[in-house]
Design a protein around this motif. Structure first.
Motif, PDB file in Angstrom:
ATOM      1  N   VAL A  66       0.856  -1.186   0.000  1.00  0.00           N
ATOM      2  CA  VAL A  66       0.000   0.000   0.000  1.00  0.00           C
ATOM      3  C   VAL A  66       0.894   1.238   0.000  1.00  0.00           C
ATOM      4  CG1 VAL A  66      -1.750   1.303   1.261  1.00  0.00           C
ATOM      5  CG2 VAL A  66      -1.833  -1.202   1.228  1.00  0.00           C
ATOM      6  N   GLY A  67       0.655   2.145  -0.933  1.00  0.00           N
ATOM      7  CA  GLY A  67       1.437   3.373  -0.982  1.00  0.00           C
ATOM      8  C   GLY A  67       1.061   4.315   0.150  1.00  0.00           C
ATOM      9  N   LEU A  68       2.066   4.798   0.885  1.00  0.00           N
ATOM     10  CA  LEU A  68       1.824   5.708   2.008  1.00  0.00           C
ATOM     11  C   LEU A  68       2.243   7.141   1.704  1.00  0.00           C
ATOM     12  CD1 LEU A  68       2.975   3.627   5.120  1.00  0.00           C
ATOM     13  CD2 LEU A  68       0.738   3.681   4.009  1.00  0.00           C
ATOM     14  N   ALA A  69       3.338   7.307   0.986  1.00  0.00           N
ATOM     15  CA  ALA A  69       3.830   8.664   0.735  1.00  0.00           C
ATOM     16  C   ALA A  69       4.665   8.688  -0.532  1.00  0.00           C
ATOM     17  CB  ALA A  69       4.658   9.166   1.917  1.00  0.00           C
ATOM     18  N   GLN A  70       4.657   9.825  -1.196  1.00  0.00           N
ATOM     19  CA  GLN A  70       5.505  10.062  -2.362  1.00  0.00           C
ATOM     20  C   GLN A  70       5.855  11.546  -2.403  1.00  0.00           C
ATOM     21  OE1 GLN A  70       4.810   8.516  -6.542  1.00  0.00           O
ATOM     22  NE2 GLN A  70       4.079  10.611  -6.835  1.00  0.00           N
ATOM     23  N   PHE A  71       7.136  11.854  -2.534  1.00  0.00           N
ATOM     24  CA  PHE A  71       7.510  13.259  -2.649  1.00  0.00           C
ATOM     25  C   PHE A  71       8.774  13.397  -3.486  1.00  0.00           C
ATOM     26  CE2 PHE A  71       8.739  11.554   1.476  1.00  0.00           C
ATOM     27  CZ  PHE A  71      10.086  11.825   1.578  1.00  0.00           C
ATOM     28  N   PHE A  72       8.903  14.586  -4.095  1.00  0.00           N
ATOM     29  CA  PHE A  72       9.992  14.895  -4.998  1.00  0.00           C
ATOM     30  C   PHE A  72      11.014  15.788  -4.313  1.00  0.00           C
ATOM     31  CE2 PHE A  72       6.271  13.978  -7.528  1.00  0.00           C
ATOM     32  CZ  PHE A  72       6.748  13.263  -8.625  1.00  0.00           C
ATOM     33  N   ARG A  73      12.263  15.598  -4.677  1.00  0.00           N
ATOM     34  CA  ARG A  73      13.328  16.406  -4.108  1.00  0.00           C
ATOM     35  C   ARG A  73      13.148  17.883  -4.455  1.00  0.00           C
ATOM     36  NH1 ARG A  73      18.981  17.433  -5.594  1.00  0.00           N
ATOM     37  NH2 ARG A  73      20.170  17.769  -3.663  1.00  0.00           N
TER      38      ARG A  73
ATOM     39  N   ARG B 231       3.784   0.138   2.512  1.00  0.00           N
ATOM     40  CA  ARG B 231       3.605  -0.736   3.671  1.00  0.00           C
ATOM     41  C   ARG B 231       2.832  -1.979   3.257  1.00  0.00           C
ATOM     42  NH1 ARG B 231       0.689   1.378   9.117  1.00  0.00           N
ATOM     43  NH2 ARG B 231      -1.201   1.336   7.836  1.00  0.00           N
ATOM     44  N   CYS B 232       3.255  -3.119   3.763  1.00  0.00           N
ATOM     45  CA  CYS B 232       2.504  -4.347   3.531  1.00  0.00           C
ATOM     46  C   CYS B 232       1.158  -4.221   4.239  1.00  0.00           C
ATOM     47  CB  CYS B 232       3.273  -5.550   4.059  1.00  0.00           C
ATOM     48  SG  CYS B 232       2.372  -7.126   3.866  1.00  0.00           S
ATOM     49  N   PRO B 233       0.063  -4.608   3.577  1.00  0.00           N
ATOM     50  CA  PRO B 233      -1.250  -4.446   4.214  1.00  0.00           C
ATOM     51  C   PRO B 233      -1.504  -5.395   5.375  1.00  0.00           C
ATOM     52  CG  PRO B 233      -1.475  -5.570   2.112  1.00  0.00           C
ATOM     53  CD  PRO B 233      -0.046  -5.115   2.200  1.00  0.00           C
ATOM     54  N   PHE B 234      -0.643  -6.389   5.554  1.00  0.00           N
ATOM     55  CA  PHE B 234      -0.849  -7.365   6.619  1.00  0.00           C
ATOM     56  C   PHE B 234       0.237  -7.258   7.687  1.00  0.00           C
ATOM     57  CE2 PHE B 234      -2.665  -9.724   2.845  1.00  0.00           C
ATOM     58  CZ  PHE B 234      -3.977  -9.425   3.166  1.00  0.00           C
ATOM     59  N   THR B 235      -0.039  -7.757   8.872  1.00  0.00           N
ATOM     60  CA  THR B 235       0.950  -7.824   9.943  1.00  0.00           C
ATOM     61  C   THR B 235       1.653  -9.176   9.882  1.00  0.00           C
ATOM     62  OG1 THR B 235      -0.764  -8.596  11.479  1.00  0.00           O
ATOM     63  CG2 THR B 235      -0.286  -6.237  11.441  1.00  0.00           C
TER      64      THR B 235
ATOM     65  N   GLU C  33       4.073  -7.425  13.510  1.00  0.00           N
ATOM     66  CA  GLU C  33       4.961  -6.390  12.986  1.00  0.00           C
ATOM     67  C   GLU C  33       4.534  -5.951  11.582  1.00  0.00           C
ATOM     68  OE1 GLU C  33       8.805  -8.106  13.081  1.00  0.00           O
ATOM     69  OE2 GLU C  33       8.994  -8.035  15.263  1.00  0.00           O
ATOM     70  N   ARG C  34       4.810  -4.702  11.277  1.00  0.00           N
ATOM     71  CA  ARG C  34       4.563  -4.147   9.949  1.00  0.00           C
ATOM     72  C   ARG C  34       5.849  -4.215   9.126  1.00  0.00           C
ATOM     73  NH1 ARG C  34      -0.663  -3.488   8.190  1.00  0.00           N
ATOM     74  NH2 ARG C  34      -1.925  -2.488   9.790  1.00  0.00           N
ATOM     75  N   ARG C  35       5.686  -4.397   7.840  1.00  0.00           N
ATOM     76  CA  ARG C  35       6.832  -4.390   6.930  1.00  0.00           C
ATOM     77  C   ARG C  35       6.676  -3.238   5.942  1.00  0.00           C
ATOM     78  NH1 ARG C  35       7.615 -10.931   5.789  1.00  0.00           N
ATOM     79  NH2 ARG C  35       8.155 -11.456   7.963  1.00  0.00           N
ATOM     80  N   TYR C  36       7.765  -2.478   5.789  1.00  0.00           N
ATOM     81  CA  TYR C  36       7.764  -1.291   4.946  1.00  0.00           C
ATOM     82  C   TYR C  36       8.778  -1.448   3.824  1.00  0.00           C
ATOM     83  CZ  TYR C  36       5.194   0.757   8.845  1.00  0.00           C
ATOM     84  OH  TYR C  36       4.255   1.015   9.824  1.00  0.00           O
ATOM     85  N   HIS C  37       8.601  -0.639   2.803  1.00  0.00           N
ATOM     86  CA  HIS C  37       9.533  -0.654   1.669  1.00  0.00           C
ATOM     87  C   HIS C  37       9.731   0.782   1.195  1.00  0.00           C
ATOM     88  CE1 HIS C  37      11.638  -1.927  -1.909  1.00  0.00           C
ATOM     89  NE2 HIS C  37      10.778  -1.281  -2.671  1.00  0.00           N
TER      90      HIS C  37
ATOM     91  N   HIS D  37      -4.878  -4.358  -6.849  1.00  0.00           N
ATOM     92  CA  HIS D  37      -5.923  -4.000  -5.898  1.00  0.00           C
ATOM     93  C   HIS D  37      -5.518  -4.406  -4.485  1.00  0.00           C
ATOM     94  CE1 HIS D  37      -8.783  -2.925  -9.054  1.00  0.00           C
ATOM     95  NE2 HIS D  37      -8.343  -3.988  -9.717  1.00  0.00           N
ATOM     96  N   VAL D  38      -5.745  -3.517  -3.547  1.00  0.00           N
ATOM     97  CA  VAL D  38      -5.436  -3.799  -2.146  1.00  0.00           C
ATOM     98  C   VAL D  38      -6.435  -4.817  -1.615  1.00  0.00           C
ATOM     99  CG1 VAL D  38      -5.259  -2.807   0.162  1.00  0.00           C
ATOM    100  CG2 VAL D  38      -4.491  -1.499  -1.824  1.00  0.00           C
ATOM    101  N   PRO D  39      -5.970  -5.841  -0.916  1.00  0.00           N
ATOM    102  CA  PRO D  39      -6.906  -6.835  -0.375  1.00  0.00           C
ATOM    103  C   PRO D  39      -7.799  -6.238   0.713  1.00  0.00           C
ATOM    104  CG  PRO D  39      -4.695  -7.194   0.485  1.00  0.00           C
ATOM    105  CD  PRO D  39      -4.571  -6.135  -0.581  1.00  0.00           C
ATOM    106  N   LEU D  40      -8.800  -6.978   1.086  1.00  0.00           N
ATOM    107  CA  LEU D  40      -9.714  -6.538   2.144  1.00  0.00           C
ATOM    108  C   LEU D  40      -8.943  -6.381   3.453  1.00  0.00           C
ATOM    109  CD1 LEU D  40     -12.685  -5.961   2.895  1.00  0.00           C
ATOM    110  CD2 LEU D  40     -12.887  -8.373   3.526  1.00  0.00           C
TER     111      LEU D  40
END
Length: 234
Positions: free
Chosen positions: A7-14, A34-38, A44-48, A69-72
């Motif tokens: 799931v996309g959380l943030a995007q920004f340009f320099r 962020r991964c939608p599941f724990t 724990e959450r997993r981020y990228h 598509h993001v799962p339920l």
């Protein structure tokens, strides 16, 4: 089970963030997912964190016609509400605890806070809430350590002290941070949360939560931006 999209959380340009360091190979677009599941027994959450070349993405020959598509999801605060970023540059100062500042300076700050509270009551502006670090989402600056106390965050690859890239928080404002609240979003005749105009849509625009109402700090290596980032909930 098929692969699950992040799931996309943030995007920004320099170009929009003064002073933002380049990513690997001069990348100037950063995205947080962020991964939608724990995961695991501690949920724990997993981020990228993904760095890209803005010019290449803006002039890409093709895009996905049907994005994944993001799962339920179990809770409504797991899916971000789309928001537009309007960067505003502010001065911030280190969290005053432990060895984040000289002990003598922390003692002076504590004495100033005590004097303000004695003169104006417990709701008087103080260094930690009103002068040092703003609440909510921010790029750069200093991390807040309200839940954990100051932590040493070093690069796992080269042991260099890491630099704060991004802080993600659930609240953009609360009852204890009036100095950071935009004038158009507050009612000067009221105090506390009641003074926030617009309710949740203003105070929690992204609708996200991190841990038990903590901040997510994303750190990167200043020596080599290609080294793996680190995530800290504080």
């Amino acid at each position: 089970m098929p692969p699950v999209p992040f799931v996309g959380l943030a995007q920004f340009f320099r170009r929009d963030i003064p002073g933002l360091a380049c990513g690997p190979d001069g990348a100037d677009l950063v995205q947080l997912f962020r991964c939608p599941f724990t995961h695991g027994p501690y949920l724990e959450r997993r981020y990228h964190l993904r760095w890209r070349q803005a010019g290449r993405t803006e002039h890409a020959a093709r895009f996905l016609a049907d994005p994944p598509h993001v799962p339920l999801l179990r809770w409504e605060d797991e899916l971000p509400e789309p928001c537009v970023l309007h960067p505003e540059e502010v001065d911030t100062y280190p969290w005053a605890e432990g060895d984040t500042l000289p002990a003598s300076l922390i003692a002076r700050i504590d004495a100033w806070d005590d004097a303000r509270a004695a003169e104006h009551g417990p709701d008087a502006p103080n260094y930690q809430d009103d002068l040092s670090i703003p609440p909510g989402w921010r790029v750069g600056g200093f991390p807040g350590w309200a839940s954990t106390g100051p932590l040493a965050v070093d690069c796992a690859s080269c042991a260099a002290p890491m630099r704060l890239l991004l802080t993600a928080g659930g609240d953009e404002m609360d009852a204890g941070t009036h100095s950071w609240m935009p004038l158009e979003d507050r009612d000067p005749t009221l105090s506390g949360k009641a003074s926030i105009r617009g309710g949740r849509s203003v105070a929690e625009p992204t609708r996200l939560r991190f841990g038990r109402d903590r901040d997510l700090h994303v750190f990167t290596c200043p020596t080599d931006p290609g080294h793996p980032p680190r995530w800290v909930l504080a």
